[in-house]
Design a protein around this motif. Sequence first.
Motif, PDB file in Angstrom:
ATOM      1  N   ALA A  96       0.840  -1.204   0.000  1.00 41.39           N
ATOM      2  CA  ALA A  96       0.000   0.000   0.000  1.00 41.39           C
ATOM      3  C   ALA A  96       0.871   1.248   0.000  1.00 41.39           C
ATOM      4  O   ALA A  96       1.832   1.344   0.763  1.00 41.39           O
ATOM      5  CB  ALA A  96      -0.910  -0.004   1.213  1.00 41.39           C
ATOM      6  N   HIS A  97       0.534   2.195  -0.868  1.00 39.26           N
ATOM      7  CA  HIS A  97       1.253   3.468  -0.956  1.00 39.26           C
ATOM      8  C   HIS A  97       0.253   4.612  -0.790  1.00 39.26           C
ATOM      9  O   HIS A  97      -0.698   4.713  -1.565  1.00 39.26           O
ATOM     10  CB  HIS A  97       1.954   3.601  -2.319  1.00 39.26           C
ATOM     11  CG  HIS A  97       3.063   2.639  -2.512  1.00 39.26           C
ATOM     12  ND1 HIS A  97       4.343   2.896  -2.123  1.00 39.26           N
ATOM     13  CD2 HIS A  97       3.073   1.389  -3.046  1.00 39.26           C
ATOM     14  CE1 HIS A  97       5.110   1.861  -2.421  1.00 39.26           C
ATOM     15  NE2 HIS A  97       4.362   0.930  -2.980  1.00 39.26           N
ATOM     16  N   PRO A  98       0.456   5.490   0.189  1.00 37.07           N
ATOM     17  CA  PRO A  98      -0.435   6.651   0.296  1.00 37.07           C
ATOM     18  C   PRO A  98      -0.207   7.613  -0.866  1.00 37.07           C
ATOM     19  O   PRO A  98       0.922   7.837  -1.292  1.00 37.07           O
ATOM     20  CB  PRO A  98      -0.053   7.292   1.624  1.00 37.07           C
ATOM     21  CG  PRO A  98       1.108   6.547   2.156  1.00 37.07           C
ATOM     22  CD  PRO A  98       1.420   5.413   1.257  1.00 37.07           C
ATOM     23  N   VAL A  99      -1.305   8.160  -1.387  1.00 36.30           N
ATOM     24  CA  VAL A  99      -1.263   9.181  -2.429  1.00 36.30           C
ATOM     25  C   VAL A  99      -1.907  10.426  -1.822  1.00 36.30           C
ATOM     26  O   VAL A  99      -3.076  10.405  -1.456  1.00 36.30           O
ATOM     27  CB  VAL A  99      -2.025   8.754  -3.695  1.00 36.30           C
ATOM     28  CG1 VAL A  99      -1.981   9.849  -4.746  1.00 36.30           C
ATOM     29  CG2 VAL A  99      -1.455   7.455  -4.246  1.00 36.30           C
ATOM     30  N   THR A 100      -1.120  11.496  -1.697  1.00 38.84           N
ATOM     31  CA  THR A 100      -1.612  12.729  -1.089  1.00 38.84           C
ATOM     32  C   THR A 100      -1.953  13.737  -2.172  1.00 38.84           C
ATOM     33  O   THR A 100      -1.115  14.064  -3.010  1.00 38.84           O
ATOM     34  CB  THR A 100      -0.562  13.316  -0.130  1.00 38.84           C
ATOM     35  OG1 THR A 100      -0.260  12.338   0.864  1.00 38.84           O
ATOM     36  CG2 THR A 100      -1.079  14.573   0.547  1.00 38.84           C
ATOM     37  N   PHE A 101      -3.190  14.203  -2.159  1.00 34.06           N
ATOM     38  CA  PHE A 101      -3.664  15.235  -3.069  1.00 34.06           C
ATOM     39  C   PHE A 101      -3.665  16.549  -2.300  1.00 34.06           C
ATOM     40  O   PHE A 101      -4.163  16.610  -1.176  1.00 34.06           O
ATOM     41  CB  PHE A 101      -5.083  14.930  -3.548  1.00 34.06           C
ATOM     42  CG  PHE A 101      -5.170  13.754  -4.455  1.00 34.06           C
ATOM     43  CD1 PHE A 101      -5.224  13.926  -5.825  1.00 34.06           C
ATOM     44  CD2 PHE A 101      -5.215  12.463  -3.955  1.00 34.06           C
ATOM     45  CE1 PHE A 101      -5.317  12.841  -6.675  1.00 34.06           C
ATOM     46  CE2 PHE A 101      -5.313  11.374  -4.791  1.00 34.06           C
ATOM     47  CZ  PHE A 101      -5.359  11.560  -6.156  1.00 34.06           C
ATOM     48  N   GLU A 102      -3.099  17.591  -2.895  1.00 35.23           N
ATOM     49  CA  GLU A 102      -3.038  18.911  -2.268  1.00 35.23           C
ATOM     50  C   GLU A 102      -3.662  19.941  -3.196  1.00 35.23           C
ATOM     51  O   GLU A 102      -3.279  20.060  -4.352  1.00 35.23           O
ATOM     52  CB  GLU A 102      -1.592  19.284  -1.961  1.00 35.23           C
ATOM     53  CG  GLU A 102      -1.455  20.544  -1.162  1.00 35.23           C
ATOM     54  CD  GLU A 102      -0.011  20.807  -0.769  1.00 35.23           C
ATOM     55  OE1 GLU A 102       0.199  21.425   0.270  1.00 35.23           O
ATOM     56  OE2 GLU A 102       0.898  20.389  -1.516  1.00 35.23           O
ATOM     57  N   CYS A 103      -4.651  20.661  -2.678  1.00 30.53           N
ATOM     58  CA  CYS A 103      -5.347  21.686  -3.462  1.00 30.53           C
ATOM     59  C   CYS A 103      -4.574  22.996  -3.398  1.00 30.53           C
ATOM     60  O   CYS A 103      -4.114  23.396  -2.323  1.00 30.53           O
ATOM     61  CB  CYS A 103      -6.745  21.914  -2.900  1.00 30.53           C
ATOM     62  SG  CYS A 103      -7.787  20.453  -2.937  1.00 30.53           S
ATOM     63  N   GLY A 104      -4.445  23.671  -4.529  1.00 28.03           N
ATOM     64  CA  GLY A 104      -3.759  24.960  -4.542  1.00 28.03           C
ATOM     65  C   GLY A 104      -2.272  24.780  -4.276  1.00 28.03           C
ATOM     66  O   GLY A 104      -1.674  23.776  -4.603  1.00 28.03           O
ATOM     67  N   GLY A 105      -1.684  25.789  -3.652  1.00 24.56           N
ATOM     68  CA  GLY A 105      -0.262  25.746  -3.338  1.00 24.56           C
ATOM     69  C   GLY A 105       0.014  25.047  -2.019  1.00 24.56           C
ATOM     70  O   GLY A 105      -0.841  24.375  -1.455  1.00 24.56           O
ATOM     71  N   ALA A 106       1.227  25.246  -1.522  1.00 26.37           N
ATOM     72  CA  ALA A 106       1.625  24.635  -0.257  1.00 26.37           C
ATOM     73  C   ALA A 106       0.694  25.119   0.852  1.00 26.37           C
ATOM     74  O   ALA A 106       0.338  26.284   0.924  1.00 26.37           O
ATOM     75  CB  ALA A 106       3.070  24.989   0.065  1.00 26.37           C
ATOM     76  N   GLY A 107       0.314  24.207   1.704  1.00 30.31           N
ATOM     77  CA  GLY A 107      -0.576  24.560   2.802  1.00 30.31           C
ATOM     78  C   GLY A 107      -2.042  24.494   2.446  1.00 30.31           C
ATOM     79  O   GLY A 107      -2.907  24.825   3.257  1.00 30.31           O
ATOM     80  N   GLY A 108      -2.364  24.076   1.224  1.00 33.59           N
ATOM     81  CA  GLY A 108      -3.763  23.958   0.806  1.00 33.59           C
ATOM     82  C   GLY A 108      -4.419  22.741   1.432  1.00 33.59           C
ATOM     83  O   GLY A 108      -3.774  21.935   2.118  1.00 33.59           O
ATOM     84  N   ARG A 109      -5.698  22.602   1.191  1.00 33.00           N
ATOM     85  CA  ARG A 109      -6.416  21.452   1.739  1.00 33.00           C
ATOM     86  C   ARG A 109      -5.864  20.165   1.141  1.00 33.00           C
ATOM     87  O   ARG A 109      -5.499  20.119  -0.024  1.00 33.00           O
ATOM     88  CB  ARG A 109      -7.905  21.570   1.448  1.00 33.00           C
ATOM     89  CG  ARG A 109      -8.527  22.738   2.174  1.00 33.00           C
ATOM     90  CD  ARG A 109     -10.017  22.768   2.025  1.00 33.00           C
ATOM     91  NE  ARG A 109     -10.384  22.946   0.621  1.00 33.00           N
ATOM     92  CZ  ARG A 109     -11.606  22.814   0.158  1.00 33.00           C
ATOM     93  NH1 ARG A 109     -12.578  22.499   0.959  1.00 33.00           N
ATOM     94  NH2 ARG A 109     -11.871  23.003  -1.123  1.00 33.00           N
ATOM     95  N   ARG A 110      -5.829  19.129   1.978  1.00 32.38           N
ATOM     96  CA  ARG A 110      -5.245  17.849   1.564  1.00 32.38           C
ATOM     97  C   ARG A 110      -6.213  16.704   1.815  1.00 32.38           C
ATOM     98  O   ARG A 110      -7.025  16.759   2.732  1.00 32.38           O
ATOM     99  CB  ARG A 110      -3.973  17.554   2.355  1.00 32.38           C
ATOM    100  CG  ARG A 110      -2.837  18.447   2.029  1.00 32.38           C
ATOM    101  CD  ARG A 110      -1.630  18.051   2.816  1.00 32.38           C
ATOM    102  NE  ARG A 110      -0.491  18.857   2.397  1.00 32.38           N
ATOM    103  CZ  ARG A 110       0.720  18.637   2.792  1.00 32.38           C
ATOM    104  NH1 ARG A 110       0.991  17.661   3.632  1.00 32.38           N
ATOM    105  NH2 ARG A 110       1.701  19.403   2.352  1.00 32.38           N
ATOM    106  N   VAL A 111      -6.050  15.686   1.004  1.00 29.59           N
ATOM    107  CA  VAL A 111      -6.766  14.431   1.201  1.00 29.59           C
ATOM    108  C   VAL A 111      -5.819  13.311   0.756  1.00 29.59           C
ATOM    109  O   VAL A 111      -5.040  13.484  -0.186  1.00 29.59           O
ATOM    110  CB  VAL A 111      -8.108  14.391   0.431  1.00 29.59           C
ATOM    111  CG1 VAL A 111      -7.901  14.501  -1.047  1.00 29.59           C
ATOM    112  CG2 VAL A 111      -8.906  13.166   0.794  1.00 29.59           C
ATOM    113  N   THR A 112      -5.865  12.184   1.460  1.00 29.05           N
ATOM    114  CA  THR A 112      -4.971  11.069   1.153  1.00 29.05           C
ATOM    115  C   THR A 112      -5.787   9.809   0.889  1.00 29.05           C
ATOM    116  O   THR A 112      -6.722   9.509   1.635  1.00 29.05           O
ATOM    117  CB  THR A 112      -3.987  10.817   2.319  1.00 29.05           C
ATOM    118  OG1 THR A 112      -3.235  12.011   2.538  1.00 29.05           O
ATOM    119  CG2 THR A 112      -3.037   9.682   2.007  1.00 29.05           C
TER     120      THR A 112
END
Length: 164
Positions: A96-112
Motif C-alpha cells: 500500500a502506498h499513500p497518495v496525497t492530493f493537495e489543493c492549490g499551493g503549499a498549505g492547501g487542503r489535503r486528502v490522502t
Amino acid sequence: MPPTRYRHRLTGIAAATLAVAAVTPVTLASAAPSATVSPGTVAPGGRVSLNVDGCGTRTGRASSRAFGDVSLTPGNQEATNLFGAATVYRDAPTGAHPVTFECGGAGGRRVTVTLQVTPGAARGGLGGSVDSMSPVQIAVGGALAAGALGTGAWLLRRRTTATR
C-alpha cells in the motif's frame, strides 16, 4: 407561562435544532475534497488516473512514493475537478502506498487515498477480449463472419449481372 406556551416554545426549539442538524452534515461533507486513484491496484510500470473533486482551486498536485509528484489540471471551467495521470515506478515496492492530493499551493487542503502496488508486470495482450472464449466459440464466430462476407459478395455480384 401557561403549559401551552412552553409546548410551543419547545416545539420551535426542537424544529430549529432539527433544521441545524439536517444542514450540518452537508456542510461538513462539502468542506473536504474527495480524491480517487484509478485503478486502485496496479503493477509496477502501470499507469493510474488521478482525480480530486471539491478543491475550488485551479491548481493542485498529487504525490506518492510510488510515482513522485504530479501536477493536476482543471477538468472544467469551474475547476471543480482536477485531473492528472502518473506512471508507477518500475521498481516501486509492492504494498500500500499513500497518495496525497493537495489543493492549490503549499498549505492547501489535503486528502490522502491508498494505491495498492501488486507484484508482476502490467498485463498486456488481448485485454480479455478473446481470453475467455473457447476455440469452438472462436471458430463459430469466424464461420459466421465468413458466411456473411460470402453472402454479401454473392448478392453484389448477382445485382451487377442483373442490371446488364
